[in-house]
Design a protein around this motif. Structure first.
Motif, PDB file in Angstrom:
ATOM      1  N   ASP A 223       0.794  -1.101   0.336  1.00 23.50           N
ATOM      2  CA  ASP A 223       0.368  -0.468  -0.060  1.00 23.50           C
ATOM      3  C   ASP A 223       0.501   1.042   0.149  1.00 23.50           C
ATOM      4  O   ASP A 223       0.762   2.433  -0.812  1.00 23.50           O
ATOM      5  CB  ASP A 223      -1.194  -0.043   1.027  1.00 23.50           C
ATOM      6  CG  ASP A 223      -2.154  -0.955   0.845  1.00 23.50           C
ATOM      7  OD1 ASP A 223      -2.549  -1.489  -0.537  1.00 23.50           O
ATOM      8  OD2 ASP A 223      -2.800  -1.406   1.807  1.00 23.50           O
ATOM      9  N   ALA A 224       2.240   1.274   0.007  1.00 21.36           N
ATOM     10  CA  ALA A 224       2.562   2.678   1.086  1.00 21.36           C
ATOM     11  C   ALA A 224       3.427   2.796  -0.281  1.00 21.36           C
ATOM     12  O   ALA A 224       4.016   3.632  -0.831  1.00 21.36           O
ATOM     13  CB  ALA A 224       3.542   2.270   2.029  1.00 21.36           C
ATOM     14  N   ALA A 225       4.087   1.683  -0.961  1.00 24.84           N
ATOM     15  CA  ALA A 225       4.576   2.218  -2.645  1.00 24.84           C
ATOM     16  C   ALA A 225       3.851   2.028  -3.264  1.00 24.84           C
ATOM     17  O   ALA A 225       4.550   2.878  -4.125  1.00 24.84           O
ATOM     18  CB  ALA A 225       5.299   0.102  -2.505  1.00 24.84           C
ATOM     19  N   LEU A 226       2.747   1.676  -3.094  1.00 26.38           N
ATOM     20  CA  LEU A 226       1.739   1.902  -4.111  1.00 26.38           C
ATOM     21  C   LEU A 226       1.313   3.757  -4.656  1.00 26.38           C
ATOM     22  O   LEU A 226       1.296   4.704  -5.614  1.00 26.38           O
ATOM     23  CB  LEU A 226       0.677   1.796  -4.220  1.00 26.38           C
ATOM     24  CG  LEU A 226      -1.010   1.633  -5.818  1.00 26.38           C
ATOM     25  CD1 LEU A 226      -0.223   1.562  -6.540  1.00 26.38           C
ATOM     26  CD2 LEU A 226      -2.131   1.117  -5.330  1.00 26.38           C
ATOM     27  N   ALA A 227       1.195   4.028  -2.994  1.00 31.79           N
ATOM     28  CA  ALA A 227       1.223   5.662  -2.891  1.00 31.79           C
ATOM     29  C   ALA A 227       2.235   6.320  -3.718  1.00 31.79           C
ATOM     30  O   ALA A 227       2.081   7.446  -4.137  1.00 31.79           O
ATOM     31  CB  ALA A 227       1.023   5.820  -1.644  1.00 31.79           C
ATOM     32  N   VAL A 228       3.315   6.106  -2.703  1.00 29.39           N
ATOM     33  CA  VAL A 228       4.658   6.463  -3.804  1.00 29.39           C
ATOM     34  C   VAL A 228       4.793   6.856  -5.058  1.00 29.39           C
ATOM     35  O   VAL A 228       5.063   7.344  -5.840  1.00 29.39           O
ATOM     36  CB  VAL A 228       5.416   6.392  -2.296  1.00 29.39           C
ATOM     37  CG1 VAL A 228       7.702   6.471  -3.360  1.00 29.39           C
ATOM     38  CG2 VAL A 228       5.851   6.842  -1.092  1.00 29.39           C
ATOM     39  N   VAL A 229       5.027   5.211  -5.351  1.00 29.64           N
ATOM     40  CA  VAL A 229       5.534   5.313  -7.525  1.00 29.64           C
ATOM     41  C   VAL A 229       4.055   6.015  -7.862  1.00 29.64           C
ATOM     42  O   VAL A 229       4.489   6.339  -9.199  1.00 29.64           O
ATOM     43  CB  VAL A 229       5.909   4.208  -7.758  1.00 29.64           C
ATOM     44  CG1 VAL A 229       6.424   3.286  -6.773  1.00 29.64           C
ATOM     45  CG2 VAL A 229       4.057   2.648  -7.428  1.00 29.64           C
ATOM     46  N   SER A 230       3.356   6.015  -7.023  1.00 23.47           N
ATOM     47  CA  SER A 230       2.090   6.624  -8.123  1.00 23.47           C
ATOM     48  C   SER A 230       1.525   8.162  -7.785  1.00 23.47           C
ATOM     49  O   SER A 230       1.157   8.626  -8.570  1.00 23.47           O
ATOM     50  CB  SER A 230       0.310   6.113  -8.004  1.00 23.47           C
ATOM     51  OG  SER A 230       0.544   4.934  -8.499  1.00 23.47           O
ATOM     52  N   GLY A 231       2.542   8.838  -7.464  1.00 24.87           N
ATOM     53  CA  GLY A 231       2.203   9.739  -6.271  1.00 24.87           C
ATOM     54  C   GLY A 231       4.064  10.845  -7.784  1.00 24.87           C
ATOM     55  O   GLY A 231       4.276  10.450  -8.437  1.00 24.87           O
ATOM     56  N   GLY A 232       3.425  12.144  -7.365  1.00 24.42           N
ATOM     57  CA  GLY A 232       3.904  12.647  -8.352  1.00 24.42           C
ATOM     58  C   GLY A 232       3.681  14.527  -9.603  1.00 24.42           C
ATOM     59  O   GLY A 232       2.105  13.707  -9.581  1.00 24.42           O
ATOM     60  N   PRO A 233       4.010  14.984 -10.269  1.00 24.88           N
ATOM     61  CA  PRO A 233       3.629  15.761 -10.856  1.00 24.88           C
ATOM     62  C   PRO A 233       2.814  15.261 -12.287  1.00 24.88           C
ATOM     63  O   PRO A 233       1.530  15.455 -12.589  1.00 24.88           O
ATOM     64  CB  PRO A 233       4.273  16.634 -11.365  1.00 24.88           C
ATOM     65  CG  PRO A 233       5.447  16.961 -10.655  1.00 24.88           C
ATOM     66  CD  PRO A 233       5.776  14.836  -9.340  1.00 24.88           C
ATOM     67  N   ALA A 234       3.376  14.625 -12.772  1.00 26.09           N
ATOM     68  CA  ALA A 234       2.842  13.785 -14.058  1.00 26.09           C
ATOM     69  C   ALA A 234       3.805  12.177 -14.025  1.00 26.09           C
ATOM     70  O   ALA A 234       4.611  12.325 -14.943  1.00 26.09           O
ATOM     71  CB  ALA A 234       2.844  14.870 -15.241  1.00 26.09           C
TER      72      ALA A 234
END
Length: 323
Positions: A223-234
């Protein structure tokens, strides 16, 4: 380092304790043979100065301790030029690290003066470490105690992400904070990367099941991994049978990461295809420069990115308490 002091120049010590934190070139006497002196030059950041020893941290992260008794010359020199290709904006290490932090966003952050405390359930050191930049707004020992308390409250190891040029490195040496995870940040112009082949690569805005199955770093923190890798400007995700990658666009910059190829599918050009597909997409969105992080001791990855035209921009490492 030859060239900083000419052999016929008058040797003078033109640095003082007030120059701590500045880039300097210093010369020390190493030996005298048959009346002829031999000298060694060191260039780097002056990180400490006391009655007995002057300490200079080189660009490699090595700290050289020079006894005052053998210091024969010293001067402040301009910052080291950053190697960059055409189309790569001029940016400091601290500025690029701030950009990189947005492209790998932590689930939780807190400011401590110029430092940013980041936590993401233990998924990767980068998302669970203090981004050191500037002054924490308090004495170092008090700041370290606050860092330890903040991460302890979250059941995490207190890590610091420290630029190799930071004077904080020498201060941590004296406080038994272990150094690990030496990393190089590398940059390259994007235009040449758009000509790389991209056969069989699929791009998406979210990481699909195949991408997540191929990404080997999630462990029990999915869950933590998905939140980080999916985050960011684009964010863009690249998937091909046996290979994956990720890119994040932020103005003129594009972060490349999570480029992985299954062991059984290596040496087939999959990593190149992933990079090519991502490069074309982010270039179309207005990015002109790419950057990435690679562990300093990963010779295979460094050689691959050498071939793609990436140059070293700066280095950083992590610190954690010895106990």
């Amino acid at each position: 380092m030859p060239g900083d002091f000419s052999s016929g120049a008058r040797l003078e010590i033109r640095i003082t304790p007030d120059d701590v934190g500045k880039r300097v070139s210093v010369r020390q006497l190493t030996e005298i043979t048959d009346g002829h002196p031999t000298f060694t030059d060191t260039v780097g950041v002056l990180v400490s100065w006391d009655a007995e020893v002057v300490s200079v941290t080189r660009r490699t992260g090595e700290t050289v301790r020079i006894p005052r008794a053998v210091l024969v010359a010293g001067k402040v020199v301009p910052p080291a030029p950053v190697r960059r290709g055409p189309g790569v904006p001029a940016v400091t290490a601290e500025e690029l690290e701030r950009i990189a932090s947005r492209a790998w966003p932590a689930a939780e952050t807190s400011a401590l003066g110029g430092w940013t405390l980041r936590a993401s359930g233990g998924f990767t050191r980068r998302a669970n470490s203090v981004l050191v930049g500037g002054d924490p707004g308090m004495p170092v020992d008090r700041a370290l105690a606050e860092v330890a308390r903040w991460y302890g409250d979250r059941g995490l190891i207190p890590y610091l992400q420290v630029p190799d040029s930071s004077p904080l490195g020498a201060a941590l040496d004296g406080r038994a904070w272990i150094r690990e995870g030496d990393t190089l940040v590398r940059t390259a112009p994007l235009a040449p990367l758009t000509s790389l082949p991209d056969t069989g690569v699929t791009l998406s805005r979210t990481p699909g099941p195949d991408w997540l199955a191929a990404y080997r770093r999630t462990g029990e923190r999915a869950d933590a991994a998905l939140a980080v890798v999916s985050g960011g400007p684009a964010v863009w995700f690249a998937t091909t049978p046996g290979g994956i990658g990720r890119a994040v666009v932020d103005g003129p910059w594009a972060l490349f990461g999570a480029v992985e190829v299954a062991p059984s599918r290596r040496r087939r050009g999959l990593a190149t295809a992933v990079m090519g597909a991502l490069a074309r997409q982010v270039y179309d969105e207005g990015a002109t420069a790419g950057y990435l992080q690679v562990e300093a001791d990963n010779a295979v990855a460094r050689a691959f990115y050498d071939r793609l035209g990436f140059l070293d921009h700066h280095g950083y490492h992590y610190r954690r308490p010895a106990a």
